[in-house]
Design an enzyme around this catalytic site. Structure first.
Site, PDB file in Angstrom:
ATOM      1  N   LYS A 154       0.795  -1.238   0.000  1.00 29.91           N
ATOM      2  CA  LYS A 154       0.000   0.000   0.000  1.00 29.91           C
ATOM      3  C   LYS A 154       0.823   1.282   0.000  1.00 29.91           C
ATOM      4  O   LYS A 154       0.412   2.272  -0.594  1.00 29.91           O
ATOM      5  CB  LYS A 154      -0.948   0.008   1.206  1.00 29.91           C
ATOM      6  N   ASP A 195     -10.182   2.618   2.161  1.00 22.01           N
ATOM      7  CA  ASP A 195     -10.301   2.034   3.504  1.00 22.01           C
ATOM      8  C   ASP A 195     -11.090   2.937   4.453  1.00 22.01           C
ATOM      9  O   ASP A 195     -11.858   2.456   5.284  1.00 22.01           O
ATOM     10  CB  ASP A 195      -8.910   1.762   4.100  1.00 22.01           C
TER      11      ASP A 195
END
Ligand code: ATR
Length: 268
Positions: free
Chosen positions: A59, A96
């Site tokens: 990420k 997220d």
């Protein structure tokens, strides 16, 4: 793309939506070594992929690879979703925090981020997305408690606003008067020790949430439920963060249905 990735529940969830929307596509787990991430991302376009999701450990590294990083991903410091443009360009975003906020909303429709102080435990990548989401939703006070105080302080300094960093030994007392407590540490996850926290100061009216979803009910959530607190587990965040990815890839907004949730729950 992840390393490892085969444990991921994402293929099951995305392939459910492909069937539901009658789209001729498939979502595959790609186990990519960190040193191969740039080449793998550049290969998405020639291979005909609309995009991909990224999980541990990719990420952060992806920020240095894609052509365009949106504001949310930049602030969080991580990319969870890549969108391939018609010309092969790569755009990175982070869903997220959307996933966290919408999971809470779906399961607790009356929830408000500004209802009172919020305690966030942990200061890793998950915590950055949660803190960013809570701040965006108008949280007035976020007590950010982490074993390594410097990491919590770094988030507080960077995001500013309502976030105050607290030392790990303050975690029990920090629950006093809180409207919500969120675990973003890895504690309580399968194979890890349970989160070491006393909940006696937590008001009975407050909401306890965990971003861990294996197991579905961590010892922390089980204890909160026993005390009479409402709880939200981490599965909703996983399911909800996938929705904006579909919007970006295919222009469709799929639903998190009870059937989908049960299908994934059965595998945990
Ligand atoms: P992620 O990106 O998934 O959030 P991470 O960056 O490794 O993962 O963060 C894990 C979080 O769990 C951190 O807040 C970590 O605390 P440190 O910053 O002190 O490392 C926390 N954590 C891990 N093991 C812990 C333990 N035994 N007790 C308390 N917190 C722990």
């Amino acid at each position: 793309m992840g390393w490892p990735v085969m444990h991921s529940r994402s293929p099951m969830l995305h392939n459910y939506w492909f069937r539901q929307h009658n789209l001729a596509g498939t979502y595959v787990p790609l186990a990519i070594r960190p040193e191969g991430l740039a080449a793998a991302l550049r290969a998405l376009h020639p291979l005909g992929f609309a995009g991909c999701n990224l999980t541990i450990p990719h990420k952060e590294q992806a920020l240095t690879i894609v052509d365009e990083v949106d504001n949310v991903a930049r602030r969080i410091g991580a990319i969870s979703c890549v969108i391939v443009g018609p010309d092969g360009s790569l755009a990175g975003t982070n869903n997220d925090c959307y996933g966290f906020v919408h999971a809470i909303r779906q399961e607790e429709p009356s929830w408000r981020a500004d209802a009172g102080p919020i305690v966030v435990l942990g200061a890793g990548g998950g915590s950055r997305a949660v803190c960013y989401g809570l701040a965006q939703e108008g949280a007035r006070e976020i007590r950010l408690v982490n074993r390594t105080l410097e990491r919590a302080q770094a988030i507080a300094d960077e995001f500013g606003g309502p976030i105050r960093a607290l030392a790990w030994d303050e975690r029990h007392d920090a629950l006093e008067g809180a409207s919500m407590v969120v675990n973003t540490t890895s504690q309580g996850m399968v194979g890890q020790a349970e989160l070491d926290i006393r909940l006696d100061r937590l008001p009975k009216s407050s909401l306890a949430a965990d971003i861990v979803y294996i197991p579905l009910e961590t010892p922390f959530l089980a204890e909160a439920r026993r005390r009479g607190n409402r709880t939200v587990n981490g599965l909703g965040m996983l399911l909800q963060q996938a929705r904006p990815a579909w919007k970006a890839w295919f222009g469709v907004e799929p639903e998190v249905t009870a059937e989908l949730r049960q299908m994934v729950e059965k595998t945990i």
